[in-house]
Design a protein around this motif. Structure first.
Motif: not given
Length: 151
Positions: A117-128
């Protein structure tokens, strides 16, 4: 934070690694080594294509879904759901698994639900995706405590 007396334990005091994953105790290449950029990118394209096909397929089967499928957030939302479901159940997204990759927690054991969940939310923000360390881990993997490996 006071400086540490242990070499390599303060910010900016780490010696360059010989290869991605060395500091994590991973092999240089082959099974268990850090997944390289090319495979990561291809896996991402595959996952996005699968999410697009799911949205198109549902729209073709359920006429009421047509309006929803046209919303710009629909494909990213389906992408995120697929990431969370597959990473927590089979250890990687469909794109990862098709390319022989898997996501593992650095602490070992089962990846669980919170990490995907954490990884995907951050991935969807594109910046990471744009922020990498010398082990070729994106910000989303660092925060989730995971690493994408071959194997």
């Amino acid at each position: 934070m006071p400086p540490s007396n242990i070499p390599g334990q303060t910010f900016g005091d780490l010696a360059p690694s010989a290869y991605p994953g060395e500091r994590l105790g991973l092999p240089r290449e082959g099974h268990g080594s850090v997944a390289r950029f090319g495979r990561r990118l291809i896996a991402l394209v595959i996952d996005w294509a699968i999410a697009s096909l799911v949205v198109s397929g549902i729209a073709a089967l359920v006429p009421a879904w047509n309006a929803v499928s046209q919303h710009p957030a629909t494909i990213p939302l389906v992408f995120a759901v697929l990431q969370i479901v597959f990473i927590s159940t089979i250890g990687g997204s469909m794109g990862h698994r098709l390319l022989g990759l898997r996501i593992v927690p650095l602490a070992g054991g089962y990846v669980g639900l919170w990490r995907p969940v954490v990884r995907t939310v951050l991935l969807c923000l594109v910046v990471p995706i744009l922020v990498w360390d010398s082990d070729q881990r994106g910000f989303h993997d660092k925060i989730a405590g995971t690493v994408l490996i071959r194997g």
